[in-house]
Motif scaffolding. Sequence first.
Motif, mmCIF file in Angstrom:
data_model
loop_
_atom_site.group_PDB
_atom_site.id
_atom_site.type_symbol
_atom_site.label_atom_id
_atom_site.label_comp_id
_atom_site.label_asym_id
_atom_site.label_seq_id
_atom_site.Cartn_x
_atom_site.Cartn_y
_atom_site.Cartn_z
ATOM 1 N N LEU A 31 0.867 -1.298 0.061
ATOM 2 C CA LEU A 31 -0.072 0.130 0.126
ATOM 3 C C LEU A 31 0.826 1.279 0.048
ATOM 4 N N GLY A 32 2.103 1.307 0.325
ATOM 5 C CA GLY A 32 3.241 2.400 0.260
ATOM 6 C C GLY A 32 3.650 2.531 1.569
ATOM 7 N N PHE A 33 3.262 1.924 2.670
ATOM 8 C CA PHE A 33 3.766 2.012 3.825
ATOM 9 C C PHE A 33 5.033 1.561 3.829
ATOM 10 N N VAL A 34 6.274 1.972 3.815
ATOM 11 C CA VAL A 34 7.591 1.655 3.792
ATOM 12 C C VAL A 34 8.384 2.651 4.912
ATOM 13 N N THR A 35 9.309 2.087 5.184
ATOM 14 C CA THR A 35 10.215 2.951 6.322
ATOM 15 C C THR A 35 10.837 4.101 5.538
ATOM 16 N N GLY A 36 10.846 5.127 5.925
ATOM 17 C CA GLY A 36 11.233 6.489 5.461
ATOM 18 C C GLY A 36 10.256 7.194 4.521
ATOM 19 N N GLY A 37 9.246 6.481 4.164
ATOM 20 C CA GLY A 37 8.110 7.043 3.540
ATOM 21 C C GLY A 37 7.294 8.109 4.213
ATOM 22 N N GLU A 38 6.543 9.140 3.733
ATOM 23 C CA GLU A 38 5.904 10.137 4.261
ATOM 24 C C GLU A 38 4.422 9.848 4.329
ATOM 25 N N VAL A 39 3.613 9.863 5.669
ATOM 26 C CA VAL A 39 2.289 9.641 5.473
ATOM 27 C C VAL A 39 1.651 10.914 6.285
ATOM 28 N N THR A 40 0.638 11.252 5.873
ATOM 29 C CA THR A 40 -0.444 12.141 6.603
ATOM 30 C C THR A 40 -1.801 11.810 6.951
ATOM 31 N N VAL A 41 -2.150 11.978 8.193
ATOM 32 C CA VAL A 41 -3.468 11.480 8.775
ATOM 33 C C VAL A 41 -4.415 12.402 8.300
ATOM 34 N N ILE A 42 -5.568 12.021 7.344
ATOM 35 C CA ILE A 42 -6.449 13.087 7.002
ATOM 36 C C ILE A 42 -7.732 12.930 7.997
ATOM 37 N N SER A 43 -8.187 11.879 8.440
ATOM 38 C CA SER A 43 -9.115 11.854 9.385
ATOM 39 C C SER A 43 -9.073 10.555 10.092
ATOM 40 N N GLU A 44 -9.711 10.597 11.302
ATOM 41 C CA GLU A 44 -9.828 9.348 12.212
ATOM 42 C C GLU A 44 -11.367 8.852 12.548
#
Length: 70
Positions: A31-44
């Motif tokens: 899905l793209g969750f790799v160490t060093g990658g950037e992720v932004t939480v949109i909502s919970e």
Amino acid sequence: MMPLTMARAGEINQIKKVGGKEETRRFLESLGFVTGGEVTVISEINGNVIVNIKESRVAISREMANKIYV
């Protein structure tokens, strides 16, 4: 380092570690969750998290989000 479920919405976070079983890690990496990658939480919503990763929106469960450390 904290689980993705504790990250604030709108903050850009860098993935430091992806935990869990080998099968789970492989799924998250696809899905793209790799160490060093950037992720932004949109909502919970009820613990489930919608994130922006590699210019795509992805919804993951609380259990999966707890295995991603930022």
